[in-house]
Design a protein around this motif. Sequence first.
Motif, PDB file in Angstrom:
ATOM      1  N   ASN A 483       0.848  -1.195   0.000  1.00 52.84           N
ATOM      2  CA  ASN A 483       0.000   0.000   0.000  1.00 52.84           C
ATOM      3  C   ASN A 483       0.882   1.243   0.000  1.00 52.84           C
ATOM      4  N   ALA A 489      -6.273   8.680  -3.388  1.00 48.88           N
ATOM      5  CA  ALA A 489      -6.590   7.297  -3.739  1.00 48.88           C
ATOM      6  C   ALA A 489      -7.909   6.854  -3.113  1.00 48.88           C
ATOM      7  N   TYR A 493      -5.433   4.700  -0.181  1.00 49.17           N
ATOM      8  CA  TYR A 493      -4.119   4.180  -0.586  1.00 49.17           C
ATOM      9  C   TYR A 493      -4.222   3.465  -1.932  1.00 49.17           C
ATOM     10  N   TYR A 494      -3.081   3.476  -2.636  1.00 48.69           N
ATOM     11  CA  TYR A 494      -2.943   2.733  -3.888  1.00 48.69           C
ATOM     12  C   TYR A 494      -2.411   1.337  -3.562  1.00 48.69           C
ATOM     13  N   LYS A 495      -2.896   0.340  -4.326  1.00 51.12           N
ATOM     14  CA  LYS A 495      -2.516  -1.047  -4.070  1.00 51.12           C
ATOM     15  C   LYS A 495      -1.596  -1.551  -5.186  1.00 51.12           C
ATOM     16  N   PHE A 496      -0.514  -2.215  -4.802  1.00 48.84           N
ATOM     17  CA  PHE A 496       0.440  -2.789  -5.750  1.00 48.84           C
ATOM     18  C   PHE A 496       0.627  -4.263  -5.404  1.00 48.84           C
ATOM     19  N   SER A 508       2.436  -1.551 -11.380  1.00 44.28           N
ATOM     20  CA  SER A 508       1.480  -0.438 -11.409  1.00 44.28           C
ATOM     21  C   SER A 508       0.381  -0.727 -10.401  1.00 44.28           C
ATOM     22  N   SER A 509      -0.345   0.302 -10.009  1.00 45.42           N
ATOM     23  CA  SER A 509      -1.377   0.133  -8.984  1.00 45.42           C
ATOM     24  C   SER A 509      -2.542  -0.693  -9.510  1.00 45.42           C
ATOM     25  N   SER A 510      -3.221  -1.384  -8.594  1.00 46.95           N
ATOM     26  CA  SER A 510      -4.368  -2.220  -8.911  1.00 46.95           C
ATOM     27  C   SER A 510      -5.586  -1.730  -8.143  1.00 46.95           C
ATOM     28  N   LEU A 530       7.692   0.199  -7.625  1.00 45.46           N
ATOM     29  CA  LEU A 530       6.303   0.645  -7.579  1.00 45.46           C
ATOM     30  C   LEU A 530       6.221   1.969  -8.319  1.00 45.46           C
ATOM     31  N   ILE A 532       4.790   5.221  -9.021  1.00 46.48           N
ATOM     32  CA  ILE A 532       3.889   6.172  -8.347  1.00 46.48           C
ATOM     33  C   ILE A 532       3.903   7.526  -9.062  1.00 46.48           C
ATOM     34  N   TYR A 535       1.268  10.554  -8.547  1.00 44.76           N
ATOM     35  CA  TYR A 535       0.484  10.389  -7.324  1.00 44.76           C
ATOM     36  C   TYR A 535       0.929  11.407  -6.263  1.00 44.76           C
TER      37      TYR A 535
END
Length: 564
Positions: A483, A489, A493-496, A508-510, A530, A532, A535
């Motif tokens: 995260n 987001a 949070y962004y998920k990787f 990339s984020s999922s 990761l 970002i 972001y």
Amino acid sequence: MKFRNLLSITCIAMLGLSACNNDDEPNFGGLNQNYATFDGAIESMGALKTRASGTTWDSGDAIGVYMKATGADISTSSAINIKYTTPGDGAFTAASTGIELPSDGSNVDFVAYYPYQTTITGQTYPINVSNQSDLTKIDLLYSNNATNTNKTNSAIALNFKHKLSQLILNITAGGGVSSLSGLSLSVSGLTTDGNFSLADATTTLGTTKAVLTPVVSVATAATVNAILIPGDNLNNGKLTFSLNGKVYEWTPDAQVLESGKKYTYSVQLTTTGIVVANPSGTIEDWTEGNTGGSTVILTPNEGDVFTSSKATVSLAATASSDVIQLTTQSTENWTATSSQTWLTISPTNGTGNATITLTAEANTGAARTATITLTPATTSLSPVTISVEQAAASTGADIAFPGSNFEDWSAFLSNLNSYGLLPFGSQSATGGRNGSSALHIAGSTTANEYMFTAVASTSTPVSASKIVLYLKGTATGKSLSFNVYSPDATGGYYKFNLGICNGDANLSSSGANAYTGSIDTGGQWVKVILDITGYNLSTTGNFFALKTGSSATYDLYVDDITFE
């Protein structure tokens, strides 16, 4: 599952091809499928075929396997660099998830190589023969014979061939030489790097030249085996034999090395002045057993020598050391000096041949260099200089959060949120990159969990392009998820998601955290990025989290979480 047939591979090493028997059923992640198992013999036309370590595979040997549609380019492979290992009997099973044969019955081809490399870029295998201490680790083998295979014909026999070149020296003592005990050999002037194309099995010679020090096996006579790169010319090399303070030098006749060939020479060391007789040696297919050719007779060099086994030395940022071999006359006095106080030498003087140890203090700053000077007492001999470079330390300026290089463990723990670190996470004082500290995740899980969540600090930037971390080890059953917290987001949070990881990864984020996959870095450090870019990062509260999956077993090292 889309497919019903899963594949385990037995490799018929070198030029051998044999029948396969169904014996043991391998485990492919616990899937209840029909599996093909294979056994292989290393034998063909009544003659044993060899690789660098002998006539059989060794326990733990690993190969990389690609599967592609029949006739297609390897770049279109549906299975890419899948690791298979053997207990030594020639039966290879997948290290994690096996290769699935197409359920529609379409034909596929297989390409495989040995030894396994975690990271293969653009179907190019990197060659490096600078370390000759264990030839099995550099003896490149290749197979592309398994074609037009489908689920109705799943017995896969991989026919491997040597793709590099081998130099064999059979050394005997001549007049004036009573014993070969203590004999050493260095080879200078030959190229030690290159690239091998898994697509068309061609080798490209590199540009790096370094001194090779093959292992010399001494009994009544002596034997030397070395792995060299095709395309180089033996005439470019100089072989320097050192024995009892005397130095014998030989430059072979012109001979361009060919893939899969061995070059055998008989060499005699003598002090009686016999001339060299037809030093052309023999050229043979690696799998042939014949040797021959005229004996190369060498006498000691006229005049004195003063040489070092290395011209350059590279050291890690941590406190580290290396050794160099000084070769000179048994009566030659010498001194050794260092240009920098952080690099010390032992011994600093002596007489005759010597093993000299270089020791560097831990580097806390930028990369740095020093020069070692070996000076002979005989003024007609030239001093020898060795350039030494020590890698830069991981600086606090680029770490993602306090303690994220795991050197300052207290700083790391104090920068976590109130949930802290899970019990199966701990500091490994020497398990990190270059022998530094790392986070060690070792244990089994029963649920998806936060290993840790780091909070933002005063040094957290508003934005960055990449967060980078390094992993080494294994995770079976599940992989990792990360995260990166942001006010923009969804959910904060962004998920990787890492998924299957056998080499470097760019994520990339999922839309959601996912833990499916496995990790096996083959004992090497892999780089995980990761992305970002664009972001906005949280500068207060939670900043970064590493998450583990349920029903998984981890033995994983994490190091150097940084911004790039």
